[in-house]
Design an enzyme around this catalytic site. Structure first.
Site, PDB file in Angstrom:
ATOM      1  N   GLU A   1       0.806  -1.231   0.000  1.00 34.81           N
ATOM      2  CA  GLU A   1       0.000   0.000   0.000  1.00 34.81           C
ATOM      3  C   GLU A   1       0.837   1.278   0.000  1.00 34.81           C
ATOM      4  OE1 GLU A   1      -2.882  -0.120   3.156  1.00 34.81           O
ATOM      5  OE2 GLU A   1      -3.933  -1.832   2.280  1.00 34.81           O
TER       6      GLU A   1
ATOM      7  N   GLU B   1      -5.096  -8.817   0.788  1.00 37.74           N
ATOM      8  CA  GLU B   1      -5.737  -8.540   2.081  1.00 37.74           C
ATOM      9  C   GLU B   1      -7.218  -8.287   1.848  1.00 37.74           C
ATOM     10  OE1 GLU B   1      -4.151  -5.296   4.502  1.00 37.74           O
ATOM     11  OE2 GLU B   1      -2.105  -5.870   3.999  1.00 37.74           O
TER      12      GLU B   1
END
Ligand code: BGP
Length: 465
Positions: A168, A369
Site C-alpha cells: 500500500e 488482504e
C-alpha cells in the site's frame, strides 16, 4: 458437503501480516517511524498500546506458524523490517540476529507447507532516514531501499520465490503527507506528489535489481501490493464522473498504471502539470519505471471510495491538495462496519477482477488482504472459550462469491489472503479492532483459534465452499 464455489487449482488460501504489526520490537537495533511516534506520543495510540510487544511473533514464530498451518492455510505473507535486518543503511551491512530471525521464519514456513510471500516495506521507514534525508521525499533513500532489497534477495531468494516491493504505497502518501495518520503527519500536497513518484521509482528499481540478480530464471516472481479502493461516482452526470475519474487517478491508478504498464495515467499528469505541482523526474528514471513492471499484483481490498463533484469550499490555506477536485460521498443506505468505519461492499471484488482483466492485460493477481476488524470480540466467546465470529465468516463468504464470479468470467486471480492470521497491532488503532482467525489475549499472549479459523480450514481443504 456440496461445493458451490470451486476455485482454480493451486489457489492460494492464506493470510497476511507484517513485521511491524506482529513481531514486537525485541532486539531491533533501529526504530521505524511508528516505533518513534509511539515513543514520543503514546497517547496517540488506542489504550496507549504500541508496537513494543505486538503479537510477540519474534519470540513465538515457531508456535504461531504451526497454528497457521493448523487452520489449513497454504500460504502466508509477512514483511522483512528494514530496521531489523540492516545494521548500516548506507552500506547494507546486516544485523546477524535479524538474519537469523528471518531465516528461521522462512524455514519454518516451508516446514509447515506455507508458501512464504515476503514483502519489503510495510509503512516501516527507518526514522533515521526521515530525520537525515526526509524519508521518501529523497531519491537517496530510494537507493538505500534498493541496497536493503538486494540484501534480502541475496540472503533469502533461494527459498522465497514470491516477493512484493511495497504494501500500500499510497497509504504512505496519504498518511504521512496529506491526512495525518502516519508520522510525521505533514500536510503538503506538493511533497506528497514527489513521494508518490519516488515510491513508484523505488519499486521499479527493486524489480530491476531482482531481474539483474537472475532470480526469474529460478522461478522467482516479484510484484507489489496495492490497496485498490475503486472510485464510484454519486451519479452518471459529467461532473460526478469527472470527480470520480480524478480521484481514481490520484488514489489508485497512480500506482496501478506504473506497476503494470510502466507509465502514469494521463489524467493525473495533466492535472499535476496544469497546477504546477508535478514531481521532479529524469528521463532515466522514467525509463526505469517503463522497463520494470511487476510479474503479479497483490490487491488489498476493504472498502470502496465514493465520490461526488466538489460542493464544499476548498480550503486553500493548506496549499495544493487532490481534494480540490472532488468531495467524498456518503451513499444513502450504505452498509458499514461500525467499528472501523468502513463501508462493506463485496460487489467491488467483481469490479476489481473485471477491471484487471479488461484494462490491465489480465495480469496474474491475488487478493492480498481482505478482512473485517471488530471491536469487543470477547462478547462472542462461547462456553468452550472459542470466539464465534460468524459475522467474519459471512463477510468472507460474500466477498469470495463476488471474487469467484470474476474468476469464472476469466479474471486471472490465483489466490485469496485475508487480513490477518493472528490478531495483530493495527497502527494507531493498536488492538482495538481484531481481524484474526486466531485470537490473542494481550495479557498472556495466549492464542486461540476462532470459529472462522475452523471455517477457513474447510474452505482451503475443499478449495471452495
Ligand atoms: C491495511 C494495511 C494493514 C492493516 C489493514 C487493516 O491497510 O495494509 O497493515 O492494518 O489495513 O487496517 P487497520 O489495521 O487500520 O484497521
Amino acid at each position: 458437503m456440496s461445493i458451490k464455489y470451486k476455485f482454480p487449482e493451486n489457489f492460494w488460501w492464506g493470510s497476511a501480516t507484517s513485521g511491524p504489526q506482529s513481531e514486537g520490537r525485541f532486539n531491533k537495533k533501529h526504530d521505524s517511524v511508528f516505533d518513534h511516534w509511539f515513543d514520543i506520543e503514546p497517547e496517540a495510540f488506542f489504550n496507549g498500546v504500541g508496537p513494543n510487544v505486538a503479537s510477540n511473533f519474534y519470540n513465538s514464530h515457531k508456535e504461531d506458524l504451526k497454528l497457521i498451518k493448523e487452520i489449513g492455510l497454504n500460504s502466508f505473507r509477512t514483511s522483512i523490517q528494514w530496521t531489523r535486518l540492516i545494521k548500516d543503511f548506507e552500506t547494507g551491512e546486516v544485523d546477524e540476529d535479524g538474519v537469523r530471525f528471518y531465516n528461521e521464519v522462512i524455514d519454518e514456513c516451508i516446514e509447515n507447507d506455507l508458501l512464504p510471500v515476503m514483502n519489503l516495506h510495510h509503512f516501516d521507514l527507518p526514522v533515521e532516514l526521515y530525520d537525515k534525508y526526509g524519508g521518501w521525499e529523497s531519491k537517496h533513500v530510494v537507493d538505500l531501499f534498493v541496497i536493503f532489497a538486494r540484501k534480502c534477495f541475496e540472503l533469502f531468494g533461494d527459498r522465497v520465490k514470491h516477493w512484493t516491493t511495497f504494501n500500500e504505497p499510497m497509504v504512505i502518501v496519504e498518511g504521512e503527507y496529506l491526512y495525518q495518520f502516519h508520522y510525521p503527519k505533514i500536510v503538503d500536497g506538493r511533497k506528497a506528489v514527489q513521494v508518490m513518484f519516488n515510491l513508484n521509482l523505488a519499486s521499479a528499481k527493486v524489480i530491476e535489481a531482482y531481474k539483474e540478480m537472475g532470480f526469474h530464471k529460478e522461478g522467482g516472481q516479484i510484484g507489489i501490493v496495492l490497496n485498490l479502493t475503486p472510485a464510484y461516482p454519486r451519479s452518471n452526470n459529467d461532473e460526478d464522473t469527472m470527480a470520480s475519474n480524478i480521484a481514481d487517478s490520484y488514489f489508485n491508478t497512480s500506482f496501478l498504471e506504473p506497476a503494470v504498464k510502466g507509465n502514469f495515467p494521463k489524467i493525473l499528469l495533466d492535472i499535476l502539470e496544469q497546477d504546477g505541482v508535478i514531481w521532479q523526474a529524469t528521463e532515466k528514471e522514467l525509463e526505469i519505471i517503463k522497463n520494470n513492471t511487476v510479474d503479479f499484483l497483490g490487491v488489498n481490498y476493504y472498502q470502496p471510495r465514493r465520490v461526488k463533484a466538489k460542493e464544499s469550499e476548498f480550503d486553500e490555506s493548506k496549499g495544493w491538495m487532490p481534494d480540490k477536485y472532488f468531495d467524498n460521498y456518503e451513499m444513502p443506505g450504505r452498509r458499514m462496519n461500525p467499528y472501523r468505519g468502513w463501508e462493506i461492499y463485496p460487489q467491488c471484488m467483481y469490479d476489481i477482477a473485471i477491471n484487471l482483466r479488461d484494462n490491465y492485460d489480465n495480469i496474474p493477481w491475488y487478493i492480498s488482504e481482505n478482512g473485517m476488524g471488530v471491536e469487543g470480540e470477547e462478547k462472542y466467546i462461547n462456553e468452550y472459550g472459542i470466539i464465534e465470529d460468524d459475522y467474519r465468516i459471512d463477510f468472507y463468504k460474500e466477498h469470495l462469491e463476488y471474487l469467484h464470479k470474476g474468476i469464472s468470467e476469466g479474471s486471472n486471480c490465483f489466490g485469496y489472503h485475508t487480513w490477518t492470521p493472528i490478531d495483530c497491532w493495527s497502527w494507531s488503532n493498536a488492538y482495538k479492532n481484531r481481524y484474526g482467525f486466531i485470537a490473542v489475549d494481550l495479557a498472556t499472549q495466549k492464542k486461540t483459534i476462532k470459529k472462522s479459523g475452523r471455517w477457513i480450514k474447510e474452505v482451503a481443504q475443499n478449495n471452495g465452499f
